[in-house]
Every structure is written in C-alpha cells, then in structure tokens.
Design a protein around this motif. Structure first.
Motif, PDB file in Angstrom:
ATOM      1  N   PRO A 289       0.833  -1.211   0.000  1.00  0.00           N
ATOM      2  CA  PRO A 289       0.000   0.000   0.000  1.00  0.00           C
ATOM      3  C   PRO A 289       0.865   1.259   0.000  1.00  0.00           C
ATOM      4  O   PRO A 289       1.900   1.316   0.673  1.00  0.00           O
ATOM      5  N   ASP A 290       0.433   2.232  -0.761  1.00  0.00           N
ATOM      6  CA  ASP A 290       1.185   3.488  -0.871  1.00  0.00           C
ATOM      7  C   ASP A 290       0.486   4.552  -0.031  1.00  0.00           C
ATOM      8  O   ASP A 290      -0.569   5.069  -0.409  1.00  0.00           O
ATOM      9  N   PHE A 291       1.019   4.864   1.128  1.00  0.00           N
ATOM     10  CA  PHE A 291       0.464   5.911   1.984  1.00  0.00           C
ATOM     11  C   PHE A 291       1.586   6.541   2.795  1.00  0.00           C
ATOM     12  O   PHE A 291       2.652   5.942   2.973  1.00  0.00           O
ATOM     13  N   HIS A 292       1.328   7.729   3.275  1.00  0.00           N
ATOM     14  CA  HIS A 292       2.330   8.481   4.033  1.00  0.00           C
ATOM     15  C   HIS A 292       1.971   8.463   5.515  1.00  0.00           C
ATOM     16  O   HIS A 292       0.796   8.589   5.888  1.00  0.00           O
ATOM     17  N   VAL A 293       2.968   8.306   6.343  1.00  0.00           N
ATOM     18  CA  VAL A 293       2.787   8.337   7.802  1.00  0.00           C
ATOM     19  C   VAL A 293       3.611   9.473   8.364  1.00  0.00           C
ATOM     20  O   VAL A 293       4.838   9.498   8.209  1.00  0.00           O
ATOM     21  N   ASP A 294       2.940  10.416   9.013  1.00  0.00           N
ATOM     22  CA  ASP A 294       3.621  11.526   9.679  1.00  0.00           C
ATOM     23  C   ASP A 294       3.805  11.191  11.148  1.00  0.00           C
ATOM     24  O   ASP A 294       2.858  10.756  11.816  1.00  0.00           O
ATOM     25  N   VAL A 295       5.011  11.374  11.647  1.00  0.00           N
ATOM     26  CA  VAL A 295       5.325  10.997  13.028  1.00  0.00           C
ATOM     27  C   VAL A 295       4.457  11.764  14.019  1.00  0.00           C
ATOM     28  O   VAL A 295       3.867  11.181  14.947  1.00  0.00           O
ATOM     29  N   GLU A 296       4.351  13.073  13.870  1.00  0.00           N
ATOM     30  CA  GLU A 296       3.567  13.880  14.800  1.00  0.00           C
ATOM     31  C   GLU A 296       2.096  13.495  14.761  1.00  0.00           C
ATOM     32  O   GLU A 296       1.425  13.431  15.796  1.00  0.00           O
ATOM     33  N   GLN A 297       1.582  13.228  13.566  1.00  0.00           N
ATOM     34  CA  GLN A 297       0.188  12.804  13.456  1.00  0.00           C
ATOM     35  C   GLN A 297      -0.026  11.467  14.163  1.00  0.00           C
ATOM     36  O   GLN A 297      -1.039  11.278  14.856  1.00  0.00           O
ATOM     37  N   ALA A 298       0.916  10.544  13.996  1.00  0.00           N
ATOM     38  CA  ALA A 298       0.799   9.240  14.647  1.00  0.00           C
ATOM     39  C   ALA A 298       0.794   9.383  16.166  1.00  0.00           C
ATOM     40  O   ALA A 298       0.021   8.709  16.863  1.00  0.00           O
TER      41      ALA A 298
END
Length: 497
Positions: A289-298
C-alpha cells in the motif's frame, strides 16, 4: 555414483509466479487466502478473537451493572410466614422465670423505592409495609390477630464528611468501559499481527521448499555434468565428491523444508480455527500500500485513541479516590432521618384509618481519639501513592510517545529496505542463472557457482523476511494508533450505549 532424484510429493505443489507470487496448487475446493482474508478469518473465528469478544461483552455488562446502581431500585421484602410453637422463659414481676407455651405466626410485607444521591453519597427511599401477628394462645375473649402498617415512610441515610464511592465510581467506571472498548480493537490488531507472523512462516516455508526443490534439481544436473567430465579426465575426483555431497545435502534440505512446511500449515490452521489437516492456498502480498505516515500525526492519534492514554487519566483518578477514602476515614458521621405514618389495629383496613405520625432522626458519629497515628499514616501513605502515580504516569507518557516515534521511524525504514531487498532478489536470481549457464559451458568454477546459489537463496529469503517485517509493522502501527493510514479512517468509534 548416481544420485537418486527425490520425488517432491507434499500435500500440494509450489509454483513461483512472476518471481514474486507464491501459489499452492491443490484440489478445487482448497481454501485460498490473501493476507487480508486470512487476517479477517482469524478475527472472525480464531480462539484469540473469540476470547477478546467475550472479555468485551463481560466489560459491557459490568458497565451496565454500574449504571443500574444509579437508577431507582424497587424492592419487595417479606417474611411469609414466620411460625413459632415452643416453650419460652418469661421473667415474672418478682424476678423469677415462668415457662410459657408460645404459639404464634408473623407475616411481614414491605415495598420500597430507593434512589442513590450520587453527589452526596446518600440514599433516599420511599417505603410502605404491613404486618400481621397471630397469637394462637390468646384467650377466646381476646383478639388473636393484630395488624401493624406503615402506609408511607420517607427515609434518608446520609454520610457526612465520608468517602463517597458513588461520586468516584461515576468518574472512573466510564473510563474503564471506554478503555475496554479500545482494548478490544487493539486486541483485534494483535490478532492481525499474530496471524501475519503465521502467514509468513507458512509462506517462507513454501519458498524454502521451492528453493530446496530447485537446488536439488540443479545439484543433480551439475553432478551429471561433472561426472561426465570426470570420466573424460577433465576434472578431479575431489571436485566430483564435493558435488555429490552437495546433492546429498540438497536432499536433506528438501526433507527439512517439507517438515517445516507441514508444521507451519498446522500452526496456521490451528490459529484461524480450521481443521489442522485442511490444505490451504496462500497468495503472497507483494503489492505494498502506498500511503504516508507523519510521526507527529501518529503520536497525536495514539494519545487520542489508545486505551493507554485513557489509562493515564484513570490511574490519576484512582489515586485521588484513595486519598479521598483515607481522608473520609478520619471522621465518620451518618445522618439517618425518616418521616411517615404508621398505625396498629385488629383489622387490616383500620390500619389506614387516621394513622399516627412516625418520625426518626439520629446522627451517629465515630471519631478516633487515640489511634497511635494510624489515620495520619494512612493519609500520608495515600498521598505518597498519589505522587508516585503522578510520576509514574508522567514517565509512562514519555515512554509512550517515544515508542510511537520509534515504531513509525522503524516502519518507514522497513518500507525502504523492502524496496532494496526486492531489487537484490532479482539481481541475485539473474546472476545465478548466468553463472549456471557459464558453468555448463565450463567458464565458471563450481565454487563461484555455489557462491551465486547461496546469494540467490539468501536474497530471496531476505526479500520475504522484509515483506514479513513490513506487514508486521503495518498492523503494529494500526494497533498503536487505532488508525488506518491506508484508508485514512479511525479503527475505533465510540459506541452509543
């Protein structure tokens, strides 16, 4: 010496499609699963998921019981009947004891509506009762039956300066229930992680069987070539023996790979709730899967959604409740008050004619005068425990944030590593194919061919290990945040109860 070719007859035949998709050829009715389908199968039928659902249901009924404590309670009480026939000692006016026969019956019935006053911890109730007393030893000219009734009575029981469990439970129990619902979602994601691990155990076992089968085939072919060269005097006997040993080792490797495959199949079937002997077919999840994970959002999502974040607040409240309880035990006082009417008569109907006023007020007090510092120690201990909880929660919050940060970074690193291992797998396979062709024409030594084969095998296994690490990290990230980054939606939504 001629090496007998090992026949590969496991419960199904393994094919490698397009260098990445591992399929199992079985009967037409063989269950087939992608990774996501196997995860869903485990969530629906595995013992672990059923256990999590049962725990969730148990917590739900605990919460329902808690809420019921704050609703009015209608109670019926009665003694139906209480009959006595015996001899009993009765003290006479001169102090002596005379024994008299007792033959009597008592029927007592009552109905009460009770309500908790949560802010104060008191209990208010409205009651009505009626009783009948029969004395079968009365003289014939005396009434044998009497009635006593309380048409209505309002009573209040109110602790003063005491610990109020209703107040604190009303703060803590909803948090516990909310935690249990989130813990259920986290447990389901843990099931996903476990079945993913088993999925790749099985998939890698398939790869190892395919590798071992191909290596045995190649070893036998190489042995045949080397034997002809030896017969023509083009190679040495020690080289021929080395290749013979490699072919024998390839047979052992294939046997071990088959055993691991059977063991992995048994583990998968047991976990997802299938019969252990059921043959299954798996498809390799090579499309990432192609998706972005932002550390602060997580990190924000984890603090918003995880049960642990609620647990931080709940643990502080429980520590405050312990301090309040210790404080309330230093001085105990209870106010009891009631007001109503009652009457007695020789017939039941007359009880409700012009009843008399009934009133009661009392205040009970319990204050320790000399307890040798017991109350002080209890209070100091509860306050020290509160400080300890505060410090522990602060550290746990730091660790919690650090864990999310590390796991997200690890996920991003694994995703990059997966791309590298995929390219390395393709390169190693092409290098081995070229080396094999050059060996067959006599342009590469057996040593260089063995090196190419080992690199091919290790890079293929490294690719599938990276694939396992990616999907494990994928479901772990979901469990840590209760958020589906792929579809951009929460895995948990508060239920309306």
């Amino acid at each position: 010496m001629k090496i007998k070719r090992s026949l590969f007859l496991p419960c199904f035949t393994i094919l490698l499609i397009s260098g990445s998709s591992i399929n199992v050829v079985t009967a037409q009715d063989t269950p087939t699963f992608t990774l996501r389908e196997l995860v869903q199968q485990a969530k629906d039928n595995s013992p672990a998921s059923l256990r999590a659902k049962t725990i969730k249901e148990n917590r739900y009924w605990e919460f329902r019981q808690f809420r019921a404590d704050y609703n009015p309670q209608l109670r019926f009480n009665g003694t139906i009947p209480s009959y006595t026939r015996s001899y009993s000692g009765v003290t006479q006016p001169d102090g002596s004891i005379g024994y008299r026969e007792v033959n009597q019956n008592l029927v007592d019935l009552g109905l009460g509506l009770q309500q908790v006053i949560a802010p104060t911890g008191g209990v208010i109730s409205v009651n009505t009762s009626s009783s009948r007393f029969d004395n079968f030893r009365n003289d014939l000219n005396e009434p044998r039956t009497q009635f006593l009734g309380t048409p209505v009575n309002i009573s209040l029981q109110q602790p003063i300066f005491a610990y109020n469990p209703f107040k604190w439970n009303k703060k803590i129990s909803p948090l516990l229930f909310e935690e249990s619902k989130r813990e259920y979602v986290e447990e389901m994601e843990s099931v996903s992680m476990q079945v993913t691990s088993l999925f790749f155990d099985f998939l890698i076992a398939q790869v190892n069987v395919e590798i071992a089968t191909k290596n045995l085939e190649n070893s036998e072919g190489i042995y045949s070539i080397e034997k002809k060269r030896y017969e023509k005097g083009m190679t040495y006997e020690d080289d021929l023996l080395q290749i013979e040993l490699q072919a024998l080792q390839a047979q052992q490797d294939l046997a071990q790979a088959k055993l691991s495959l059977e063991s992995s199949l048994f583990a998968v079937n047991s976990y997802i709730g299938l019969n252990q002997n059921t043959e299954i077919k798996l498809f390799s999840p090579t499309e990432i899967p192609d998706f972005h994970v932002d550390v602060e959002q997580a990190i924000d999502l984890a603090f918003q959604n995880r049960s642990e974040s609620l647990g931080f607040d709940r643990r502080r409240l429980e520590a405050e409740a312990e301090v309040a309880q210790a404080r309330g035990q230093r001085f105990e006082a209870t106010l009891n008050a009631s007001y109503g009417t009652n009457n007695t008569a020789y017939s039941w109907g007359d009880v409700y004619q012009n009843p008399n006023t009934q009133a009661l007020v009392n205040l009970g007090v319990s204050v320790p005068i000399l307890d040798w510092g017991r109350s002080k120690a209890r209070m100091a201990q509860s306050m020290a425990n509160q400080r300890l909880v505060d410090y522990t929660v602060q550290q746990d919050m730091v660790n919690f944030e650090e864990e999310i940060f590390t796991k997200v970074k690890n996920f991003l690193m694994i995703k990059e590593r997966l791309n590298v291992t995929k390219v390395a797998d393709d390169v190693a396979q092409r290098r081995y194919d070229i080396a094999l062709r050059r060996y067959q024409t006599g342009n590469v030594t057996i040593t260089n061919l063995n090196i190419a084969q080992n690199e091919k095998d290790s890079n293929k296994r490294a690719f599938y290990e990276s694939l396992r690490d990616y999907w494990m990290a994928y479901y772990e990230l979901r469990a840590l945040t209760l958020y589906d980054f792929e579809n951009g939606e929460l895995l948990y939504a508060p239920e309306l109860d």
